[in-house]
Design an enzyme around this catalytic site. Structure first.
Site, PDB file in Angstrom:
ATOM      1  N   CYS A 237       0.812  -1.219   0.000  1.00  0.00           N
ATOM      2  CA  CYS A 237       0.000   0.000   0.000  1.00  0.00           C
ATOM      3  C   CYS A 237       0.846   1.270   0.000  1.00  0.00           C
ATOM      4  O   CYS A 237       0.297   2.373  -0.113  1.00  0.00           O
ATOM      5  CB  CYS A 237      -0.937   0.002   1.200  1.00  0.00           C
TER       6      CYS A 237
ATOM      7  N   HIS B 265      -3.136   7.813   6.058  1.00  0.00           N
ATOM      8  CA  HIS B 265      -3.332   6.485   5.470  1.00  0.00           C
ATOM      9  C   HIS B 265      -4.727   6.007   5.861  1.00  0.00           C
ATOM     10  O   HIS B 265      -5.438   5.476   5.037  1.00  0.00           O
ATOM     11  CB  HIS B 265      -2.246   5.533   5.964  1.00  0.00           C
TER      12      HIS B 265
ATOM     13  N   GLU C 228      -1.398   5.327  13.580  1.00  0.00           N
ATOM     14  CA  GLU C 228      -1.059   6.505  12.784  1.00  0.00           C
ATOM     15  C   GLU C 228      -1.199   7.777  13.626  1.00  0.00           C
ATOM     16  O   GLU C 228      -0.373   8.698  13.516  1.00  0.00           O
ATOM     17  CB  GLU C 228      -1.943   6.589  11.541  1.00  0.00           C
TER      18      GLU C 228
ATOM     19  N   LYS D 253     -10.340   7.272   2.309  1.00  0.00           N
ATOM     20  CA  LYS D 253     -10.657   5.850   2.066  1.00  0.00           C
ATOM     21  C   LYS D 253     -12.114   5.518   2.379  1.00  0.00           C
ATOM     22  O   LYS D 253     -12.647   4.555   1.846  1.00  0.00           O
ATOM     23  CB  LYS D 253      -9.706   4.957   2.863  1.00  0.00           C
TER      24      LYS D 253
ATOM     25  N   HIS E 145      -9.967   1.494  -0.257  1.00  0.00           N
ATOM     26  CA  HIS E 145      -8.515   1.352  -0.183  1.00  0.00           C
ATOM     27  C   HIS E 145      -8.014   0.857  -1.546  1.00  0.00           C
ATOM     28  O   HIS E 145      -8.306  -0.269  -1.942  1.00  0.00           O
ATOM     29  CB  HIS E 145      -8.151   0.358   0.920  1.00  0.00           C
TER      30      HIS E 145
ATOM     31  N   PHE F 220       0.891  -2.614   4.085  1.00  0.00           N
ATOM     32  CA  PHE F 220       0.766  -3.917   4.728  1.00  0.00           C
ATOM     33  C   PHE F 220       2.164  -4.530   4.804  1.00  0.00           C
ATOM     34  O   PHE F 220       2.876  -4.580   3.814  1.00  0.00           O
ATOM     35  CB  PHE F 220      -0.155  -4.782   3.868  1.00  0.00           C
TER      36      PHE F 220
END
Lengths: 329, 291
Positions: free
Chosen positions: B45, B182, B193, B214, B219, B278
């Site tokens: 990602c 993210h 985060e 997102k 995503h 990931f």
């Protein structure tokens, strides 16, 4: 072109190849004209010879999450990184082939599928192992290695036939930019999966599909550790036909750095291109090619008066790589 | 390898399961007649953001222009099934399945898409009459070195990526006016985060607008970082910060100034986009408004 090229020092290396894990022994066998090729034991393929890594990788706690070549890569990288301090100054750059499907452990779930994809789950996908995505995730080996080695600095995972050169080049620039002090570059790839073998058999161009994993540790040329370097390497990853301007540009750029004593190509290059025996000895190894060329060509150079070698390779589709290797006097 | 002999008549269906990783790069290269170096970033990602960062790095080193970005789709039985087995997507089949930073968030929504950029030397762009949309001033990458399936909970490696981007941009944390997070909407990502943001921005985080797109577009996996940079470009050019779709009750564990579902009008000079892949590959990219 020059924006892509930055030489760095190689201070450690390991590989797992069809000629074994012992680098000195493998180079000796290669120079004696030996090859890791064996007759393809599977008559369903029209490919007559393959160059597999003999045996299985050592068992690790990651066995549930990685496939065979990934395990070889983890083994090689773990050995090459022994003694490196785990911190934010340690970078990790990975290369995976990825141009091939590598679905060999999943084909049983594919063969009953309809062409339109309807009912795909019921027609086999539900039988796939729960961890299949981890096993096939492009950066899975990278993630596991980063955790194992404590590599918390700059890093990236690259894909495609030129991924090995991409990874070396990226590591080199991170080192030169001062983002990290030490880079581990690791690559693994295999052409020994069903679809690729079928395709190569249909082409019938005499290629020797192989597989390999390899790892390098790189530092800046002015790093004190570079005094004991095994070699210096610079890499270029380009695109275009191997006979075209892209390859010529890389050759010109490397030639400008000084005389080249030895050139290695691979089977994908035109027959007229100068070549040594690396591809014949180790097979077509895709993304790992630049790393194996680095190690093997340095091994050859050390047995001669020559100092500098150029390694060229071409992979589909239209991806080319070139590396320049120089060994200390 | 598969026991091919046990399936002597087996052939693969015409439906292609193969996924050549450089399909998009090859198509762009051929469509535009590009002949320069090609890099194919597959850092999960974080790939899209890293591709743009690498392009900026190339231009800084002398390349004239680089075409870069990301494209991905896991909207297929294999992709959706595989992600479901990992427990990453929200189990709810609802339009608001993905609710970043919400206390009731329960997973991501798988999306698909692409975003591409021309990253070019400023003088070169102006010489050919192009209108620069934003300047890429900072980028940084680190790795969690933690687990393959979970982010480092304290966000320390992500914070280091942000700090590196700030250093490269020559900015103090207070200069950042908007963060495109993210923000996957998974239980583990969002608080980690926010820990990273608090570490880097300190007290400034309380008045630093943060949002995740997102919830609106899903995503996009390898393309997420690219399209979220596009959102940052629009935040600069339109002076409008995107909202966080489906956010109703901010999670107290996400103690930052999360923009709600509606966009917020604001004039900012610098934006930060985070992409945390990931497997723990982190990338942060800073953009600056063009005068």
């Amino acid at each position: 072109m020059t924006a892509m090229i930055a030489p760095v020092a190689v201070i450690a290396w390991r590989w797992r190849t069809a000629l074994g894990a012992d680098i000195e022994a493998a180079v000796t066998r290669m120079l004696a004209g030996e090859s890791g090729a064996i007759a393809n034991p599977e008559p369903a393929y029209r490919v007559r010879a393959i160059a597999p890594i003999a045996g299985a990788p050592p068992r690790t706690r990651h066995d549930r999450f990685v496939r065979r070549l990934g395990a070889f890569a983890i083994d090689a990288a773990t050995q090459v990184a022994a003694g490196l301090a785990p911190d934010l100054r340690l970078g990790l750059y990975s290369a995976v082939g990825g141009l091939r499907a590598h679905w060999d452990d999943m084909l049983a779930a594919f063969v009953r599928q309809r062409d339109d994809g309807i009912d795909a789950w019921a027609l086999g996908l539900r039988e796939i192992h729960p961890f299949w995505m981890l096993r096939h995730l492009s950066n899975n080996v990278h993630a596991l290695l980063a955790a194992d080695l404590g590599a918390r600095g700059d890093g990236a995972t690259y894909g495609g036939a030129s991924a090995g050169a991409q990874a070396i080049a990226a590591a080199a620039w991170a080192l030169h930019a001062g983002a990290i002090d030490t880079a581990i570059v690791v690559a693994h790839d295999s052409l020994l999966e069903p679809e690729t073998l079928v395709e190569l058999g249909e082409r019938d161009q005499g290629q020797l599909p192989g597989e390999a994993a390899a790892a390098l540790v790189l530092v800046r040329p002015d790093d004190p550790r570079a005094r004991d370097r095994l070699a210096s390497v610079a890499a270029f990853a380009g695109a275009g036909a191997p006979t075209g301007d892209a390859m010529r540009g890389a050759i010109d750029a490397f030639s400008a750095m000084g005389p080249i004593d030895l050139v290695d190509g691979d089977h994908a290059l035109p027959a007229a291109t100068a070549r040594t025996a690396i591809a014949a000895a180790f097979g077509e190894i895709g993304a790992v090619t630049p790393l194996v060329q680095t190690i093997a060509l340095a091994g050859i150079l050390k047995r001669t008066r020559a100092r500098v070698a150029l390694g060229l390779a071409a992979g589909e589709p239209d991806l080319i790589t070139a590396i320049r290797i120089e060994v200390p006097a | 390898m598969i026991d091919w002999a046990a399936e002597p008549a087996a052939t693969l269906p015409a439906m292609r399961f193969r996924s050549p990783v450089d399909t998009a790069a090859r198509a762009v290269r051929r469509a535009l007649g590009l002949r320069g170096p090609t890099t194919i970033n597959v850092s999960a990602c974080a790939a899209g953001a890293l591709a743009v960062a690498e392009a900026a790095s190339l231009v800084a080193r002398g390349a004239r222009a680089v075409v870069c970005g990301g494209a991905d789709s896991m909207v297929n039985p294999l992709g959706i099934g595989g992600m479901a087995r990992l427990g990453a997507p929200s189990p709810r089949a609802a339009p608001d399945a993905c609710r970043p930073f919400d206390r009731d968030r329960d997973g991501l929504a798988i999306g698909e898409g692409a975003a591409m950029f021309i990253v070019e030397d400023l003088a070169s762009a102006r010489a050919r009459g192009a209108r620069p949309l934003a300047a890429i001033t900072g980028w940084g990458a680190t790795q969690d070195a933690y687990r393959a399936t979970a982010p480092r909970p304290d966000g320390s490696a992500a914070a280091a990526a942000i700090a590196r981007a700030l250093t490269r941009a020559g900015l103090a944390p207070e200069a950042i006016g908007y963060v495109n997070a993210h923000g996957t909407g998974t239980p583990l990502n969002d608080p980690a985060e926010c820990c990273a943001l608090a570490t880097v921005f300190g007290a400034h985080v309380a008045k630093l607008p943060v949002s995740s797109i997102k919830g609106a577009i899903g995503h996009l996996m390898a393309a997420a970082g690219a399209i979220e940079l596009a959102a940052c470009v629009l935040a600069l050019t339109e002076s409008l910060l995107p909202g966080t779709a489906h956010l109703r009750h901010r999670d107290p564990a996400c103690d930052v100034d999360v923009i709600g579902p509606s966009p917020r009008r604001a004039y900012v000079e610098h934006t930060l986009s985070n992409s945390f892949g990931f497997g723990g590959q982190n990338a942060s990219v800073i953009l600056r408004r063009m005068p």
